[in-house]
Design a protein around this motif. Structure first.
Motif, PDB file in Angstrom:
ATOM      1  N   PHE A 294      50.440  76.458  11.072  1.00 56.51           N
ATOM      2  CA  PHE A 294      50.596  77.580  12.006  1.00 56.51           C
ATOM      3  C   PHE A 294      49.839  77.283  13.302  1.00 56.51           C
ATOM      4  CE2 PHE A 294      48.726  81.404  13.799  1.00 56.51           C
ATOM      5  CZ  PHE A 294      49.806  82.277  13.918  1.00 56.51           C
ATOM      6  N   GLN A 295      48.582  76.845  13.180  1.00 63.77           N
ATOM      7  CA  GLN A 295      47.743  76.577  14.347  1.00 63.77           C
ATOM      8  C   GLN A 295      48.318  75.448  15.212  1.00 63.77           C
ATOM      9  OE1 GLN A 295      45.875  79.546  14.155  1.00 63.77           O
ATOM     10  NE2 GLN A 295      44.489  78.233  15.271  1.00 63.77           N
ATOM     11  N   ILE A 296      48.830  74.410  14.553  1.00 62.20           N
ATOM     12  CA  ILE A 296      49.389  73.272  15.290  1.00 62.20           C
ATOM     13  C   ILE A 296      50.589  73.714  16.116  1.00 62.20           C
ATOM     14  CG2 ILE A 296      50.622  71.069  15.049  1.00 62.20           C
ATOM     15  CD1 ILE A 296      48.756  70.572  12.539  1.00 62.20           C
ATOM     16  N   LEU A 297      51.532  74.432  15.489  1.00 58.78           N
ATOM     17  CA  LEU A 297      52.722  74.854  16.233  1.00 58.78           C
ATOM     18  C   LEU A 297      52.350  75.820  17.348  1.00 58.78           C
ATOM     19  CD1 LEU A 297      55.748  74.400  16.469  1.00 58.78           C
ATOM     20  CD2 LEU A 297      56.077  76.459  15.121  1.00 58.78           C
ATOM     21  N   HIS A 298      51.421  76.714  17.077  1.00 57.95           N
ATOM     22  CA  HIS A 298      50.959  77.642  18.116  1.00 57.95           C
ATOM     23  C   HIS A 298      50.383  76.861  19.295  1.00 57.95           C
ATOM     24  CE1 HIS A 298      49.368  81.255  19.942  1.00 57.95           C
ATOM     25  NE2 HIS A 298      48.192  80.651  20.046  1.00 57.95           N
ATOM     26  N   SER A 299      49.579  75.846  19.011  1.00 54.80           N
ATOM     27  CA  SER A 299      48.974  75.022  20.051  1.00 54.80           C
ATOM     28  C   SER A 299      50.041  74.258  20.830  1.00 54.80           C
ATOM     29  CB  SER A 299      47.960  74.049  19.439  1.00 54.80           C
ATOM     30  OG  SER A 299      47.336  73.295  20.427  1.00 54.80           O
ATOM     31  N   LEU A 300      51.026  73.703  20.125  1.00 52.92           N
ATOM     32  CA  LEU A 300      52.104  72.972  20.793  1.00 52.92           C
ATOM     33  C   LEU A 300      52.938  73.891  21.680  1.00 52.92           C
ATOM     34  CD1 LEU A 300      53.435  70.638  17.944  1.00 52.92           C
ATOM     35  CD2 LEU A 300      52.078  69.951  19.930  1.00 52.92           C
ATOM     36  N   SER A 301      53.177  75.114  21.215  1.00 56.29           N
ATOM     37  CA  SER A 301      54.024  76.031  21.970  1.00 56.29           C
ATOM     38  C   SER A 301      53.325  76.519  23.239  1.00 56.29           C
ATOM     39  CB  SER A 301      54.492  77.212  21.114  1.00 56.29           C
ATOM     40  OG  SER A 301      53.390  77.984  20.706  1.00 56.29           O
ATOM     41  N   THR A 302      52.007  76.441  23.275  1.00 59.85           N
ATOM     42  CA  THR A 302      51.285  76.844  24.478  1.00 59.85           C
ATOM     43  C   THR A 302      51.019  75.654  25.401  1.00 59.85           C
ATOM     44  OG1 THR A 302      49.140  76.669  23.365  1.00 59.85           O
ATOM     45  CG2 THR A 302      50.191  78.848  23.389  1.00 59.85           C
TER      46      THR A 302
END
Length: 192
Positions: free
Chosen positions: A181-189
């Motif tokens: 979850f954290q990785i995708l959130h970071s990538l999306s930002t």
């Protein structure tokens, strides 16, 4: 923007990170409703499963645990105790809720051996990170490259079918779903 690969030495030098939010073990049907109500309101959740390791050739165990995590809460569904209820399959089939993880094809296949459902809204991190020039595909290495943290894999081969999950198992399982979850959130930002 991100490095393509990370060495084991570089990974070992990173700070160890684990899930620090609330962990909810769903091992009885009575605990199901509040977990499903919470998760049904989310737009994105981290996803993973755990299976008791088999050390005998040809023996394959069924998925024992499914983890669904947000930034603040991780739900550990003891599939070996409660099965895969319709309300949980509704989340797994909902295209409005993104479920992100690594090597999810095998996880989905394992869950479908327990009970059939139509998977929708799943995001494979290994595919996503390619767009950012990342070519190391283990969850541990992706976390190191994208978030600059190291996650422990020490509980991976533990007994996920035991009567009670240890605190270490719970933390490991929650971390595996949450870090996706954290990785995708970071990538999306991040911007390409």
């Amino acid at each position: 923007m991100f490095q393509e690969y990370i060495t084991n030495q570089e990974l070992d030098d990173l700070p160890l990170k684990s899930f620090e939010g609330e962990i909810v073990v769903v091992d009885q049907i009575s605990k199901l409703r509040s977990a499903v109500n919470y998760l049904s309101k989310e737009k994105m959740i981290g996803f993973d499963t755990e299976t008791k390791p088999s050390f005998k050739r040809g023996q394959v165990n069924q998925v024992a645990l499914m983890q669904l995590a947000t930034h603040k809460k991780a739900f550990l569904f003891r599939v070996n105790k409660i099965g895969l209820p319709e309300s949980v399959k509704a989340i797994l089939s909902n295209p409005e809720i993104s479920k992100v993880g690594v090597a999810i094809h095998d996880d989905i296949k394992g869950l479908q051996r327990i009970s059939r459902f139509t998977p929708a809204g799943f995001i494979e991190l290994q595919q996503e990170v390619k767009d950012y020039g990342i070519n190391d595909f283990s969850l541990k290495k992706i976390a190191g490259i994208v978030l600059g943290v190291r996650i422990s894999k020490s509980q991976r081969l533990s007994n996920w079918e035991s009567d009670e999950l240890t605190e270490a198992q719970q933390c490991y399982a929650a971390t595996d779903a949450w870090i996706s979850f954290q990785i995708l959130h970071s990538l999306s930002t991040a911007t390409l």
